[in-house]
Every structure is written in C-alpha cells, then in structure tokens.
Design an enzyme around this catalytic site. Structure first.
Site, mmCIF file in Angstrom:
data_model
loop_
_atom_site.group_PDB
_atom_site.id
_atom_site.type_symbol
_atom_site.label_atom_id
_atom_site.label_comp_id
_atom_site.label_asym_id
_atom_site.label_seq_id
_atom_site.Cartn_x
_atom_site.Cartn_y
_atom_site.Cartn_z
ATOM 1 N N GLY A 146 89.553 -17.813 7.482
ATOM 2 C CA GLY A 146 90.222 -18.158 7.064
ATOM 3 C C GLY A 146 91.867 -18.660 6.279
ATOM 4 O O GLY A 146 93.013 -18.308 6.334
ATOM 5 N N ASN A 149 92.527 -20.236 4.050
ATOM 6 C CA ASN A 149 92.917 -20.210 3.055
ATOM 7 C C ASN A 149 93.563 -19.567 2.225
ATOM 8 O O ASN A 149 95.052 -19.175 1.572
ATOM 9 C CB ASN A 149 91.621 -20.849 1.862
ATOM 10 C CG ASN A 149 91.869 -22.038 2.004
ATOM 11 O OD1 ASN A 149 92.246 -23.923 1.198
ATOM 12 N ND2 ASN A 149 91.046 -23.317 2.660
ATOM 13 N N LEU A 159 75.789 -17.042 -4.179
ATOM 14 C CA LEU A 159 75.483 -15.474 -4.856
ATOM 15 C C LEU A 159 74.401 -15.545 -5.772
ATOM 16 O O LEU A 159 74.727 -16.529 -6.473
ATOM 17 C CB LEU A 159 76.912 -15.339 -5.656
ATOM 18 C CG LEU A 159 78.437 -15.138 -4.499
ATOM 19 C CD1 LEU A 159 79.842 -15.089 -4.867
ATOM 20 C CD2 LEU A 159 78.260 -13.968 -4.093
ATOM 21 N N HIS A 168 86.127 -26.096 -2.812
ATOM 22 C CA HIS A 168 84.649 -26.317 -1.812
ATOM 23 C C HIS A 168 85.968 -28.402 -1.802
ATOM 24 O O HIS A 168 86.061 -28.784 -1.955
ATOM 25 C CB HIS A 168 83.862 -27.089 -3.273
ATOM 26 C CG HIS A 168 82.681 -27.333 -2.796
ATOM 27 N ND1 HIS A 168 81.575 -27.317 -1.395
ATOM 28 C CD2 HIS A 168 82.458 -28.533 -2.814
ATOM 29 C CE1 HIS A 168 81.095 -27.920 -1.159
ATOM 30 N NE2 HIS A 168 81.313 -28.847 -2.276
HETATM 31 C C1 GAR Z 1 87.507 -24.299 3.414
HETATM 32 O O1 GAR Z 1 87.570 -26.040 4.087
HETATM 33 C C2 GAR Z 1 86.438 -24.851 2.085
HETATM 34 O O2 GAR Z 1 86.310 -25.552 1.237
HETATM 35 C C3 GAR Z 1 84.814 -24.416 2.431
HETATM 36 O O3 GAR Z 1 84.873 -23.575 3.577
HETATM 37 C C4 GAR Z 1 86.585 -24.007 4.156
HETATM 38 C C5 GAR Z 1 86.621 -22.636 4.876
HETATM 39 O O4 GAR Z 1 88.264 -22.218 5.337
HETATM 40 N N1 GAR Z 1 84.089 -24.071 1.787
HETATM 41 C C6 GAR Z 1 82.873 -24.511 1.573
HETATM 42 O O5 GAR Z 1 82.894 -24.545 1.897
HETATM 43 C C7 GAR Z 1 82.507 -23.486 -0.010
HETATM 44 N N2 GAR Z 1 80.797 -24.702 -0.377
HETATM 45 P P1 GAR Z 1 89.001 -21.759 5.755
HETATM 46 O O6 GAR Z 1 88.422 -20.283 6.540
HETATM 47 O O7 GAR Z 1 89.855 -22.015 6.409
HETATM 48 O O8 GAR Z 1 89.779 -21.035 4.326
#
Ligand code: GAR
Length: 217
Positions: free
Chosen positions: A14, A16, A95, A111
């Site tokens: 989390g 982001n 989803l 992404h």
């Molecule tokens: C992020 O790097 C996001 O871009 C990726 O998961 C990570 C989550 O990090 N998402 C994907 O790969 C979706 N296809 P976080 O939990 O530290 O935000």
C-alpha cells in the site's frame, strides 16, 4: 466544494495508497478516501488506512467460491460508502467484465510499465531482459481486458547500467507515488474526459513539450 469520494482497492503493502492518503490530508486536495478494501487479510495497506482513520475492510477472495459473489461484496462495500471513483492500487486480482462494466469510467488502475507494453506480472524483470531503454508506469481507466483501457498518465523511467528488477521497481515507485495523486486530482477537478479509447484533457492541463533520449545524447 464537495470532495470526490475515493474507494482504494489494495492487496499488499500500500505505498501508493499512502501517497493518496498523504495527498488527501492536504487541505485543498479535491478528493477524500472514504474506504479501503483489501482482498488479503493482514496486509500493511490495511494498517495504513486504519492509522489514517479510514474505514479499512478485508474482503478475502478465499472466503468465496464464486468470483461474482466476491465482487458483489466489493461492489456493495463501495456503494455503501458512496464511492465515486475506485482506485486500484496494487490490487492483484483480475476483475470480471461484469464488475468492470459497473464501474466503467469510474475506476482507474496503476501498472508498473509503459502500457501497452509489459502487461501482467514481472514487468521489471521482463523489461531488463529485453534490453529496452525505458521502463515506467501508467495510470489508466480500467476495461475488461487485463491492464487495458484509456491512458491517463505515464512516466518513462530510464533503465540504467547494471539495473536490477529491485532497483528499477524502487525508481518506478517514486514516480507512481507522484502520479497517482496527480491523476486523481485531474479527475476530481473535472479536467478529464474519456472519449472512445482515449483520455481527453481540458485545455488548461499542461503537457510536457519535450521528450527524453536514453542514453543521454
Ligand atoms: C505497484 O507497483 C503497482 O504499480 C503494482 O503493484 C504495486 C503495488 O505497490 N500494480 C500492478 O502490478 C497491477 N497490475 P504498493 O502496494 O506499494 O502500492
């Protein structure tokens, strides 16, 4: 002015989500997080939400035999909290078209690649292996096909000599954390419109004039 009500969906750390929490805590930011939903129990993202005083719900996909019923539970949690925009932030579960269409043009995803390149998993390993000069990250509206949909914002991140998947992931994360709050802000301010498969911005949205060359030439 009322703030745009965000529902953030996560599966893990989390960071982001944290970037969005921090942005929403600034006084003039035009959005607020009203619920955080994780499909995995015990993840750090849920703790981040609780610490910020945001309702944090775990809807564990393992508790559901059918994907549609799992998604109905998510949909109900989002609507119960009157969510206006769903932000997928490291939500690692596919989803169904049914769910995606219910939130069409009201759900965005981040992404870690320059889409449409490197959809799916292990984006950094694959980019380094292919020897491409730029990796990056993308925020896009969600469509039924995986990692697909009108693109809102992208950052191109050069791949250095001796780059490792971990070092690249760390670099890209810093851009993700800047981009997610910025993209949500544009939507909340009404500066974004989806037209067919493209995002159209209002005229006052600034566009970078120049590109990058890597290696520097
Ligand atoms: C992020 O790097 C996001 O871009 C990726 O998961 C990570 C989550 O990090 N998402 C994907 O790969 C979706 N296809 P976080 O939990 O530290 O935000």
């Amino acid at each position: 002015m009322s703030k745009l009500r965000l529902g953030v969906m996560i599966s893990g750390t989390g960071t982001n989500l944290q970037a969005l929490i921090d942005a929403c805590e600034t006084a003039d930011y035009p959005a607020e997080i009203v619920v955080v939903i994780s499909n995995r129990p015990g993840v750090m993202g849920l703790e981040r939400a609780k610490k910020a005083g945001i309702p944090a719900i775990c809807i564990d996909h393992k508790d559901y035999d059918e994907r549609e019923v799992f998604e109905d539970a998510i949909h109900d949690a989002l609507t119960d909290h009157k969510v206006q925009l769903v932000c997928l932030a490291g939500f690692m579960r596919l989803l169904t078209p049914g769910f995606v269409n219910r939130w069409r043009d009201r759900m965005i995803n981040i992404h870690p690649s320059l889409l449409p390149s490197y959809k799916g998993l292990h984006t950094h390993d694959r980019a380094i292996e292919d020897g491409v000069r730029f990796a990056g990250c993308t925020i896009h509206y969600v469509r039924a096909e995986m990692d697909n949909g009108p693109i809102l914002m992208q950052a191109a991140v050069p791949i250095a000599n001796n780059e490792t998947p971990d070092s690249l992931a760390a670099k890209i994360h810093t851009y993700e954390h800047r981009m997610y709050p910025a993209a949500v802000k544009l939507i909340a301010e009404g500066k974004v419109r989806v037209s067919a498969n493209m995002v159209v911005f209002s005229d006052d949205v600034e566009m970078p004039a120049e590109g990058l060359i890597g290696p520097v030439a």
